[in-house]
Structures are given as structure tokens and as C-alpha cells.
Design an enzyme around this catalytic site. Structure first.
Site, PDB file in Angstrom:
ATOM      1  N   HIS A  59       7.374  13.152  -8.985  1.00 22.30           N
ATOM      2  CA  HIS A  59       6.651  14.432  -8.842  1.00 22.30           C
ATOM      3  C   HIS A  59       6.754  14.941  -7.411  1.00 22.30           C
ATOM      4  O   HIS A  59       7.006  14.175  -6.475  1.00 22.30           O
ATOM      5  CB  HIS A  59       5.184  14.282  -9.244  1.00 22.30           C
ATOM      6  N   CYS A  60       6.561  16.235  -7.265  1.00 22.65           N
ATOM      7  CA  CYS A  60       6.445  16.854  -5.934  1.00 22.65           C
ATOM      8  C   CYS A  60       5.137  17.637  -5.913  1.00 22.65           C
ATOM      9  O   CYS A  60       4.159  17.222  -6.542  1.00 22.65           O
ATOM     10  CB  CYS A  60       7.664  17.726  -5.616  1.00 22.65           C
ATOM     11  N   TRP A  61       5.083  18.743  -5.189  1.00 20.51           N
ATOM     12  CA  TRP A  61       3.818  19.480  -5.066  1.00 20.51           C
ATOM     13  C   TRP A  61       3.494  20.277  -6.327  1.00 20.51           C
ATOM     14  O   TRP A  61       2.418  20.178  -6.893  1.00 20.51           O
ATOM     15  CB  TRP A  61       3.872  20.395  -3.841  1.00 20.51           C
ATOM     16  N   GLY A 107       8.489  21.589  -8.709  1.00 20.73           N
ATOM     17  CA  GLY A 107       9.571  22.528  -8.452  1.00 20.73           C
ATOM     18  C   GLY A 107      10.872  21.866  -8.057  1.00 20.73           C
ATOM     19  O   GLY A 107      11.271  20.841  -8.618  1.00 20.73           O
ATOM     20  N   TYR A 128       1.860  17.524  -8.107  1.00 20.71           N
ATOM     21  CA  TYR A 128       0.613  16.993  -7.559  1.00 20.71           C
ATOM     22  C   TYR A 128      -0.534  17.987  -7.730  1.00 20.71           C
ATOM     23  O   TYR A 128      -1.694  17.592  -7.896  1.00 20.71           O
ATOM     24  CB  TYR A 128       0.805  16.667  -6.074  1.00 20.71           C
TER      25      TYR A 128
END
Length: 352
Positions: A95-97, A100, A124
């Protein structure tokens, strides 16, 4: 093939697999999904440069800049993941923020290398929304209470050992709550990280709920706390539920609690104890502060702690009586000593 799933499924399915957080090191350090590994696609400085390029030039230029950084890191990232996956199968969660380009890039690379990659929809940010939602739900909470030195924490740990669901708020906060609470503890997490740790435990307790509504399927225990634990705050909505829950008050004689505190904290360096006393001098009062420090420096540790214990007893008593309808929720358990086995037995008798 890369699979994308919502946050509730992500947390449940990733429990026994590595979770890779590809945000920048600073983002991860501030707060992250508990148990996740930091595998930053970009350094803090690189992320800043890409963001500036995106704002001042174009999306396309920012992507090209990102590719310049990403290209030289591909082999190293794959090898780092290989090290993390020793002892696991080839399933990995990323995962990222916001779900994306950062997570998409790393997911593509790992999928290309042969891993079975699952990505978090919404990143996140979706996880944080889930955490905050947990504090709005209703729970069946049972609270262990008692004046300072009653051994509430070791009672909580004993309940956990016996297989009862518990939440150790002080353990999550790395602080025991009093002026001496930071002694022997690691640095406290950020407020956001503390909320993440608490939110995940609440989610795990209630994951069997239908439609995530209604009461928790099983009760859990926690220790009575003020809203503030060291530098951290228990989320208000959850704290209000704690204050309205059934309270089991272990009524232990002052002298026995004093002995327990001396045994627990008396071995710490005097300088650290003095600094801890100084942090509450405004509330403790000038005379009491002077007397407590003087007694400590003269090796009269019991006299020092006696002054502090009287202060905390008054503080706890005031908070207890300020609760709404506290008499209807209060269950007093008379105890002769800080004896975990005996006091747990008395608790179970009350529960029956």
C-alpha cells in the site's frame, strides 16, 4: 495478477503475511499500519522533488522524474523483499498513501518477479478512516479500577494469560500513566500511531460483527485510565465509553499499595525520579514537592512515595466521583494485598 481489495479484507487477509508500506520514510515514521514494513519507493527528498515537479510543471514530467529514481532501485527492492519473505509463502501485501502510483509501481515490479501481490484500495488513507470509525462503534467494556499501586496492569496481563480479550492502553502508549510512567519505557508513539494500534485491536475484536454494526460479540477488559496517558490522548468517543462502562474497583490498603510502588519504582535512578516529581510540582504543590524530593534524596523512598500516593489517591477519587451515575457502575472488590492470583479470583466471583 495484482489483486486490489478494500481495507477490512486487507487487514484480515494480511495478518499472516508481510505488508509493505511504500510511502516515504518520514510518512512511515509518523504512523503506519501496525506490523507493516517500510519499503519506500522514494526518499523524503525525492518525494518532495516529485511533488514540486507535479505542481510547477506537469503530471507527465513528475512521472518521468519518478521513473528516474525508481529504475535504479528495482533490483535492490526485489532483493529486500526476498529477505523479508524468508519463512513466508509468496503472498505479499502493498500500500501507499491513497492506493495510487507508488503502490502500483511496486506492485507491478513484484508481480513481474513472480510474487502474488495484493494492493490496498484507497491506501493508508482508507486504513486511517477505518481506524477512526472504530472509535464510534459501541463495545461491551469491562474496566479494572483501583487507586494507584493496586496492580491493575498485572491483573490485566493475567486476564490475557488466561485467554480473556484485553486491551493494554498503557502498553500501546509506552507509558504507565503517572509521573513515573515513562521510566523504563520506550519513547511514546505519535498520537496517530497510538490510535492506529488501538483501532486495529478494536477491529480485530469486532471483525465478526454483521455489517460492522451493533455491539461487540465478546466483551474485553482494559485498565481504568485518565484520558491522557503521558503525551497521548485516548480518543474522546472511546474514552466516553470507558467512563460509562462497568468498573471493578480493587480496594487495597494504602500501605500495601505503597509497598508495591516502592518495589516497582524504587530501583530507578534518583535523578530520574526527581525529574518525574518536578513534572507535577504545580499540581502537587510547592511544599509537598519539596518534602517528596527531600525524602528521596535522604533515601527515605517510602516517605517520598507516600506523599505522591496521597496526591494520586485524591486525584483518582475526584475523577471517580465526577462520573455520571458512577454508583450504578461501581463494583468494589475488597482486597488485602496486591496479590494477582487471589484478586483475579475475587474478580471472577464478582463477574458471576
Amino acid at each position: 495478477m495484482i489483486q486490489k481489495i478494500p481495507v477490512d479484507q486487507f487487514l484480515l487477509l494480511s495478518k499472516d503475511h508481510p505488508v509493505l508500506d511504500v510511502r516515504s520514510p518520514a510518512e512511515f515514521k509518523h504512523a503506519h499500519i501496525p506490523g507493516a514494513y517500510s519499503l519506500p519507493l522514494f526518499s523524503d527528498e525525492e518525494r518532495k522533488i516529485i511533488g514540486t515537479t507535479y505542481k510547477q510543471e506537469s503530471r507527465e514530467k513528475a512521472i518521468k522524474t519518478g521513473l528516474d529514481y525508481f529504475g535504479v532501485k528495482m533490483r535492490k527492492m526485489v532483493e529486500e523483499v526476498e529477505g523479508l519473505l524468508k519463512g513466508y509463502d509468496r503472498n505479499i501485501y502493498v500500500h501507499c498513501w491513497r492506493g495510487g502510483m507508488r503502490s502500483a509501481a511496486v506492485a507491478w515490479l513484484l508481480d513481474l518477479y513472480g510474487y502474488r501481490v495484493t494492493s490496498l484500495t484507497g491506501g493508508y488513507k482508507a486504513f486511517r478512516n477505518l481506524v477512526l470509525q472504530q472509535f464510534l462503534l459501541s463495545y461491551e467494556i469491562r474496566v479494572l479500577g483501583g487507586y494507584t499501586g493496586s496492580g491493575k496492569t498485572i491483573l490485566l496481563h493475567e486476564l490475557a494469560t488466561l485467554g480473556h480479550p484485553v486491551i493494554d492502553l498503557e502498553g500501546l502508549a509506552n507509558h504507565k500513566g503517572s509521573a513515573f510512567g515513562a521510566l523504563g519505557e520506550q519513547s511514546q508513539p505519535s498520537q496517530e500511531m497510538f490510535e492506529n494500534l488501538l483501532g486495529v485491536q478494536l477491529f480485530n475484536f469486532c471483525r465478526g460483527r454483521e455489517n460492522r454494526n451493533g455491539n461487540a460479540l465478546e466483551r474485553f477488559w482494559l485498565e481504568d485510565e485518565s484520558q491522557r496517558i503521558g503525551l497521548l490522548n485516548i480518543p474522546k468517543q472511546f474514552f466516553d465509553q470507558m467512563r460509562n462502562s462497568k468498573l471493578y474497583f480493587f480496594d487495597i490498603p494504602f500501605e500495601k499499595r505503597l509497598e508495591y510502588l516502592v518495589d516497582t519504582y524504587g530501583q530507578f535512578e534518583k535523578e530520574k525520579l526527581v525529574n518525574a516529581i518536578m513534572r507535577i510540582q504545580k499540581r502537587l504543590g510547592g511544599l509537598e514537592t519539596k518534602m517528596a524530593i527531600s525524602a528521596l534524596l535522604e533515601n527515605e523512598v517510602s516517605s517520598c512515595f507516600s506523599i505522591l500516593l496521597k496526591y494520586y489517591d485524591k486525584l483518582y477519587s475526584k475523577g471517580l466521583h465526577n462520573r455520571i451515575n458512577f454508583e450504578n457502575k461501581l463494583n468494589i472488590i475488597p482486597c488485602e494485598n496486591v496479590n494477582t492470583g487471589v484478586n483475579i479470583h475475587k474478580l471472577f466471583l464478582q463477574e458471576v
